[in-house]
Design an enzyme around this catalytic site. Structure first.
Site, PDB file in Angstrom:
ATOM      1  N   ARG A 101       0.749  -1.918  15.165  1.00 14.95           N
ATOM      2  CA  ARG A 101       0.013  -1.527  16.230  1.00 14.95           C
ATOM      3  C   ARG A 101      -1.276  -2.996  15.344  1.00 14.95           C
ATOM      4  NH1 ARG A 101       1.511   3.336  17.987  1.00 14.95           N
ATOM      5  NH2 ARG A 101      -0.837   3.664  17.679  1.00 14.95           N
ATOM      6  N   LYS A 119      -8.139  -2.700  34.377  1.00 15.83           N
ATOM      7  CA  LYS A 119      -6.528  -2.803  34.767  1.00 15.83           C
ATOM      8  C   LYS A 119      -6.239  -1.674  35.089  1.00 15.83           C
ATOM      9  CE  LYS A 119      -2.861  -3.313  33.532  1.00 15.83           C
ATOM     10  NZ  LYS A 119      -1.157  -3.809  32.601  1.00 15.83           N
ATOM     11  N   GLU A 154      -3.895  -3.872  40.169  1.00 20.43           N
ATOM     12  CA  GLU A 154      -2.435  -4.165  39.626  1.00 20.43           C
ATOM     13  C   GLU A 154      -0.783  -3.247  40.683  1.00 20.43           C
ATOM     14  OE1 GLU A 154      -0.814  -4.696  36.301  1.00 20.43           O
ATOM     15  OE2 GLU A 154       0.849  -5.359  36.180  1.00 20.43           O
ATOM     16  N   LYS A 173      -3.748  -8.360  40.615  1.00 23.71           N
ATOM     17  CA  LYS A 173      -2.762  -8.652  39.865  1.00 23.71           C
ATOM     18  C   LYS A 173      -1.300  -8.360  40.362  1.00 23.71           C
ATOM     19  CE  LYS A 173      -0.865  -7.583  35.387  1.00 23.71           C
ATOM     20  NZ  LYS A 173      -0.955  -8.017  34.023  1.00 23.71           N
TER      21      LYS A 173
HETATM   22  P1  13P Z   1       4.918  -7.929  31.960  1.00 22.77           P
HETATM   23  O1  13P Z   1       5.265  -7.494  30.735  1.00 22.77           O
HETATM   24  O2  13P Z   1       5.425  -7.945  33.433  1.00 22.77           O
HETATM   25  O3  13P Z   1       3.990  -9.361  32.294  1.00 22.77           O
HETATM   26  O4  13P Z   1       3.175  -6.410  32.923  1.00 22.77           O
HETATM   27  C1  13P Z   1       1.787  -7.152  32.253  1.00 22.77           C
HETATM   28  C2  13P Z   1       0.945  -5.746  32.478  1.00 22.77           C
HETATM   29  O5  13P Z   1      -0.198  -5.963  32.122  1.00 22.77           O
HETATM   30  C3  13P Z   1       1.844  -4.766  33.370  1.00 22.77           C
HETATM   31  O6  13P Z   1       0.912  -4.134  33.542  1.00 22.77           O
END
Ligand code: 13P
Length: 339
Positions: free
Chosen positions: A46, A136, A179, A221
């Site tokens: 990673r 996020k 999100e 998002k």
């Molecule tokens: P994607 O791989 O769907 O673009 O996702 C971004 C992301 O941060 C999902 O939480």
């Protein structure tokens, strides 16, 4: 809470012609993606892969912020430089995924609620100290027409958690990215996705207001409005862009700092084209940009998995996708130069 700091962070995250790169996969998700390409997922692999993503020279021309996972926020490159420092030296803002994942929602088979509020206030203080300036939290909403999903209970539970998370973030001077991802799985029509998306956004903004969250310092998002992956007739790119814009205009308050998209299983080129068409359609109340994970990283990850020594080849692929999406934020993407 210092609203001026929050507003200027939010503005910088979606500076004109730039977007956000998501590299915040949990260990579980990272393991799935690496193993699908025959790479073992451990701390060293990673680190090696994310060093490549963070170290790509020139990415700051297209990307203003990176979303990191807890491990990466604390990790150093092989040369012993903190990833957060590598990013900050390029003027890229580091952020952090803070939710603890989507868990089964009680009494609602097939639905999830995202957890992670316990102890969040203390974790956010530490993340700020470590250099994060935004956070996020991802909620997942499944559509299943046969089972009548999503339920109102699932939408409200997730929106409430998003709002409580966002309030805690702003208290700690971190800009919240909220999100709600509506999953692509299913055979539903684009019209059905439209109805669900608008309902989810309406409930989310009600909850955010109820918790006193400052929308001028909040970023949405979201998934785009799309036909289900296995729908018999899938809507084309123009319809996707028109329906997504219509839904956003209907449900998203003008004062919101920005709207950014996840890619959610769209191909790299599809996700770029959709964003571009929306930005070509004329002025909007908010910046409309990207926060893609898979659709920007995909080609770079494949190249690295094939040959972990060919770092610059993988970085070129990353830069190319970042550049295509940066052009799409300006409505200046040309599919004929995208190969
Ligand atoms: P994607 O791989 O769907 O673009 O996702 C971004 C992301 O941060 C999902 O939480």
């Amino acid at each position: 809470m210092d609203l001026d700091i929050l507003k200027s962070t939010a503005m910088a995250m979606v500076a004109s012609g730039k977007g956000i790169l998501a590299i915040d996969e949990s260990h579980g998700t990272c393991t799935k993606r690496f193993e699908a390409l025959g790479v073992e997922c451990n701390e060293d692999s990673r680190r090696a892969y994310r060093s490549l993503l963070v170290g790509a020279q020139g990415i700051e021309d297209y990307v203003s912020a990176y979303i990191l996972f807890d491990e990466t926020l604390r990790q150093e490159t092989e040369e012993g430089i903190a990833f957060t420092k590598v990013l900050a030296d390029k003027g890229i803002i580091p952020g952090i995924k803070v939710d603890k994942g989507a868990k089964d929602l009680a009494l609602h088979t097939g639905e999830k609620v995202t957890e992670g509020l316990d102890g969040l206030r203390e974790r956010l203080l530490e993340y700020f100290e470590l250099g994060a300036r935004f956070a996020k939290w991802r909620a997942v909403i499944a559509i299943d027409r046969n089972e009548n999903l999503p339920s109102r209970a699932c939408i409200v539970a997730n929106a409430h958690a998003l709002a409580r998370y966002a309030a805690l973030c702003q208290e700690a001077n971190l800009v919240p990215i909220v999100e709600p991802e509506i999953l692509l799985d299913g055979d539903h029509s684009i019209e059905h996705c439209y109805e669900v998306s608008v309902e989810v956004w309406n409930v989310l903004f009600d909850q955010l207001r109820e918790q006193g969250v400052e929308l001028q310092a909040t970023i949405l998002k979201t998934s785009m409005i799309l036909s289900g992956k296995s729908a018999s007739q899938r809507a084309d790119a123009l319809q996707v862009s028109q329906m997504t814009l219509k839904g956003l205009k209907e449900a998203v308050p003008d004062e919101l700092a920005a709207v950014v998209f996840l890619s959610g299983g769209q191909s790299p080129k599809e996700s770029t084209l959709h964003l571009d068409l929306m930005n070509k359609a004329g002025a909007l109340p908010w910046p409309l940009s990207f926060s893609y994970g898979r659709s920007i990283q995909g080609p770079a990850l494949e190249a690295w998995a094939k040959n972990p020594q060919a770092i610059s080849e993988a970085q070129e692929k990353l830069l190319h996708r970042a550049k295509m999406n940066a052009l799409a934020t300006l409505g200046k993407y040309d599919p004929s130069i995208d190969d």
